[in-house]
Motif scaffolding. Structure first.
Motif, PDB file in Angstrom:
ATOM      1  N   TYR A 154       0.851  -1.192   0.000  1.00 16.19           N
ATOM      2  CA  TYR A 154       0.000   0.000   0.000  1.00 16.19           C
ATOM      3  C   TYR A 154       0.889   1.245   0.000  1.00 16.19           C
ATOM      4  N   TYR A 168       1.224   5.339   0.374  1.00 13.14           N
ATOM      5  CA  TYR A 168       0.632   6.541   0.932  1.00 13.14           C
ATOM      6  C   TYR A 168       1.656   7.670   0.829  1.00 13.14           C
ATOM      7  N   LYS A 218      -3.723   9.265   0.257  1.00 15.86           N
ATOM      8  CA  LYS A 218      -3.465   8.502  -0.965  1.00 15.86           C
ATOM      9  C   LYS A 218      -2.555   9.291  -1.898  1.00 15.86           C
ATOM     10  N   GLU A 223       0.565  -3.480   5.239  1.00 14.14           N
ATOM     11  CA  GLU A 223      -0.815  -3.530   5.724  1.00 14.14           C
ATOM     12  C   GLU A 223      -1.495  -2.198   5.449  1.00 14.14           C
ATOM     13  N   GLU A 224      -2.802  -2.246   5.265  1.00 13.01           N
ATOM     14  CA  GLU A 224      -3.561  -1.019   5.019  1.00 13.01           C
ATOM     15  C   GLU A 224      -3.579  -0.125   6.259  1.00 13.01           C
ATOM     16  N   LEU A 258      -6.230   1.829   7.730  1.00 21.60           N
ATOM     17  CA  LEU A 258      -7.678   1.790   7.497  1.00 21.60           C
ATOM     18  C   LEU A 258      -8.319   3.156   7.340  1.00 21.60           C
ATOM     19  N   GLU A 294      -7.543   4.387   3.866  1.00 23.69           N
ATOM     20  CA  GLU A 294      -8.299   3.614   2.880  1.00 23.69           C
ATOM     21  C   GLU A 294      -9.767   4.025   2.875  1.00 23.69           C
TER      22      GLU A 294
END
Length: 109
Positions: free
Chosen positions: A37, A39, A56, A70-71, A73, A76
């Motif tokens: 992921y 960012y 994002k 890992e995301e 959350l 996301e």
């Protein structure tokens, strides 16, 4: 300018207790391996290098890129996550990104 993910060096960081890798450069999204992921981190408007948002994508006050296994959350779900409230005045203390993120998590959970 954006770089390919495999062309850069990274610093290992902890964000919400999750291990990630940080670079001060922008990364081409299509160069990030599947399952990782990406960012971007924005710094404060006073240009003191204080991280204040994970998102994002960051257009203004870009500070660096996070790659996570890992995301995150909140990012996301909402597309961004603020680390620091605008009215807060902690200019004399230096914080790590992890400290900011943990503080924000505790404040709103």
């Amino acid at each position: 300018m954006r770089y390919k993910a495999d062309e850069l060096s990274y610093e290992r960081v902890q964000v919400f207790g999750k291990t990630g890798f940080f670079t001060n450069e922008r990364i081409q999204r299509d160069s990030v391996p599947e399952g990782i992921y990406q960012y971007e981190v924005r710094h404060d408007d006073c240009c003191q290098g204080i991280p204040c948002e994970v998102a994002k994508g960051v257009l203004v006050n870009f500070w660096g890129t996070l790659l996570m296994t890992e995301e995150l959350l909140e990012v996301e779900k909402y597309g961004h996550y603020y680390i620091m409230d605008d009215e807060r005045k902690d200019g004399e203390r230096s914080y790590s990104l992890d400290e900011f993120l943990r503080e924000k998590e505790q404040k709103y959970t």
